[in-house]
Enzyme design. Structure first.
Site, mmCIF file in Angstrom:
data_model
loop_
_atom_site.group_PDB
_atom_site.id
_atom_site.type_symbol
_atom_site.label_atom_id
_atom_site.label_comp_id
_atom_site.label_asym_id
_atom_site.label_seq_id
_atom_site.Cartn_x
_atom_site.Cartn_y
_atom_site.Cartn_z
ATOM 1 N N LYS A 100 19.931 -93.482 57.948
ATOM 2 C CA LYS A 100 18.733 -94.257 58.306
ATOM 3 C C LYS A 100 18.914 -94.886 59.689
ATOM 4 O O LYS A 100 17.982 -94.900 60.494
ATOM 5 C CB LYS A 100 18.470 -95.337 57.245
ATOM 6 N N GLN A 107 20.323 -101.766 50.587
ATOM 7 C CA GLN A 107 20.675 -100.464 50.005
ATOM 8 C C GLN A 107 21.020 -100.626 48.518
ATOM 9 O O GLN A 107 21.839 -101.456 48.150
ATOM 10 C CB GLN A 107 21.866 -99.859 50.781
ATOM 11 N N ASP A 137 11.272 -100.966 52.338
ATOM 12 C CA ASP A 137 11.431 -100.083 51.170
ATOM 13 C C ASP A 137 10.254 -100.223 50.202
ATOM 14 O O ASP A 137 10.150 -99.460 49.238
ATOM 15 C CB ASP A 137 12.738 -100.424 50.425
#
Ligand code: NAD
Length: 302
Positions: free
Chosen positions: A62, A106, A129
Site C-alpha cells: 500500500k 492493518q 478502509d
C-alpha cells in the site's frame, strides 16, 4: 450428424493492468490539482501492530502504491505487545493532525484488542478502509459521503470496467465478513451504488451453497477456503470473482477458486494473484485521494 459442443472462451479479468491504469489516472489527477492549487500533499498513515508476515507485505504494498501516485505514506509500526490504549492514543494524535488525510489500521489486530473500538476511534473522514461504524452506516443507507471498503469497491470497479452487467442479475457471495462479503452485498444490491442485483449472501452456516451458486450469474468466493469453488459450483457462462489469498508451501499464491476447472465453462474469472488484490490496493490509493480532496473541498477522483 450432431455438431460438437462449442466450448465457451473464458477470459481472465486482469486486475493488475486495470489497477496500473487507475494508478496512472490517480497520479495525473493529483499532480494536476497540486499544480493548480497551493495544497499540502496527501498523506496516509498506516498503523501496523506486531510482525505478522502477511500484514508487513500488505502495508508495504500500500505504501509503495501511494508513493507511486505522489501520496506521502508513513507506516507506524507498534510492537505486538503494545496496549490498546497506546493504539487509541496514536489514532487520536493522527486524527488531530491536519496534514494526515488518511488513516488505516492493518488487520487482524493482536489477540486481546477490540477491533471495533479501535476502528471507531479513527476520524470517519480519514477512515480510508471504510470500516468505521459511521461509514458502514452510510454505505447501508446509500449515502455517497461513505468511505467504501477497498476490496468490495475494487470488485465493483472491475465488473464495471469489463462491462459485466449487474442490474437484475443474481450475485452469490460466499463469505459475510465486514471487510469483504457484507459490504459487497450492499454495493451489489443497492440502487444508490448502482449494483441493482439480487444478492445471496452465503456463509459457513448456509445450507445448499452449491445449489445457490449454480443459479448465480456472478459468484464471488470470499470464504478463505483454498480452491473451494470449482466448476460444480457454477452455471455455464457465469462470472467468478476470487477474493481468497492463500500462500502455498512452494511460496506461490492461490485463491478460493480452482480456476483451471472453470476453463470453457465460466465466461470470466479473476485470477489469484493479479485479480482482486491489486484492485484493493488501487482503491486504498483512491480513498486517500478522496479523503484529501474532501478535506480541501477539491474535485474528488473519479
Ligand atoms: P473471514 O475469515 O473474516 O470471513 C470468511 C467468511 O467466509 C465468513 O463469513 C464465513 O462464514 C465464510 N465461510 C468460511 N468457510 C465457509 C464455507 N466452507 N462455506 C461458506 N462460507 C464459509 O475472511 P475475510 O477477511 O473476508 O477474507 C476472506 C478471504 O479473502 C481470505 O482468504 C483473505 O485472505 C482474502 N482477502 C483478500 C483480499 C484481497 O484484497 N484480495 C482482501 C481481504 C481478504
Amino acid at each position: 450428424m450432431l455438431e460438437p459442443m462449442k466450448q465457451m472462451s473464458t477470459i481472465s479479468l486482469d486486475g493488475r493492468s486495470l489497477a496500473a491504469l487507475l494508478q496512472e489516472e490517480e497520479r495525473h489527477y493529483l499532480s494536476h490539482l497540486l499544480n493548480a492549487h497551493q495544497l499540502p500533499k496527501p498523506k496516509l498513515c498506516v498503523i501496523l501492530i506486531g510482525d505478522l508476515a502477511a500484514s508487513l507485505t500488505y502495508v508495504n504494498t500500500k505504501k509503495v502504491a501511494c508513493e507511486k501516485v505522489g501520496i506521502e505514506a508513513e507506516i507506524l509500526h507498534l510492537e505486538g505487545q503494545c496496549s490498546q490504549k497506546q493504539v487509541i492514543e496514536t489514532l487520536q494524535k493522527l486524527n488531530k493532525d491536519p496534514l494526515v488525510h488518511g488513516i488505516l489500521v492493518q488487520l487482524p489486530l493482536p489477540p486481546g484488542m477490540d477491533t471495533a473500538t479501535i476502528l471507531d476511534t479513527i476520524d470517519p473522514l480519514k477512515d480510508v478502509d471504510g470500516l468505521h461504524c459511521m461509514n458502514a452506516g452510510r454505505l447501508v443507507l446509500g449515502d455517497t459521503r461513505a468511505m467504501i471498503p477497498c476490496t468490495p469497491k475494487g470488485i465493483v470497479r472491475m465488473l464495471q470496467h469489463y462491462k459485466i452487467e449487474t442490474t437484475g442479475k443474481h450475485v452469490a457471495i460466499i463469505g459475510r465478513s465486514s471487510i469483504v462479503g457484507r459490504p459487497l452485498s450492499i454495493l451489489m444490491s443497492h440502487q444508490a451504488w448502482k449494483g441493482n442485483s439480487t444478492v445471496s449472501l452465503l456463509h459457513s452456516k448456509s445450507e445448499n451453497i452449491q445449489e445457490m451458486t449454480q443459479q448465480a450469474d456472478i459468484v464471488v468466493a470470499a470464504a478463505g477456503r483454498q480452491k473451494m469453488v470449482n466448476s460444480s459450483y457454477i452455471k455455464p457462462g457465469a462470472v467468478v470473482i476470487d477474493v481468497g489469498i492463500h500462500r502455498l508451501a512452494d511460496g506461490s499464491l492461490c485463491g478460493d477458486v480452482d480456476t483451471a476447472s472453470l476453463q470453457g465453462i465460466a465466461a470470466a474469472f479473476s485470477p489469484v494473484p493479479g485479480g482482486v488484490g491489486p484492485m484493493t490496493v488501487a482503491m486504498v490509493v483512491e480513498n486517500v485521494l478522496t479523503a484529501w480532496a474532501r478535506h480541501y473541498k477539491a474535485r474528488e477522483p473519479k
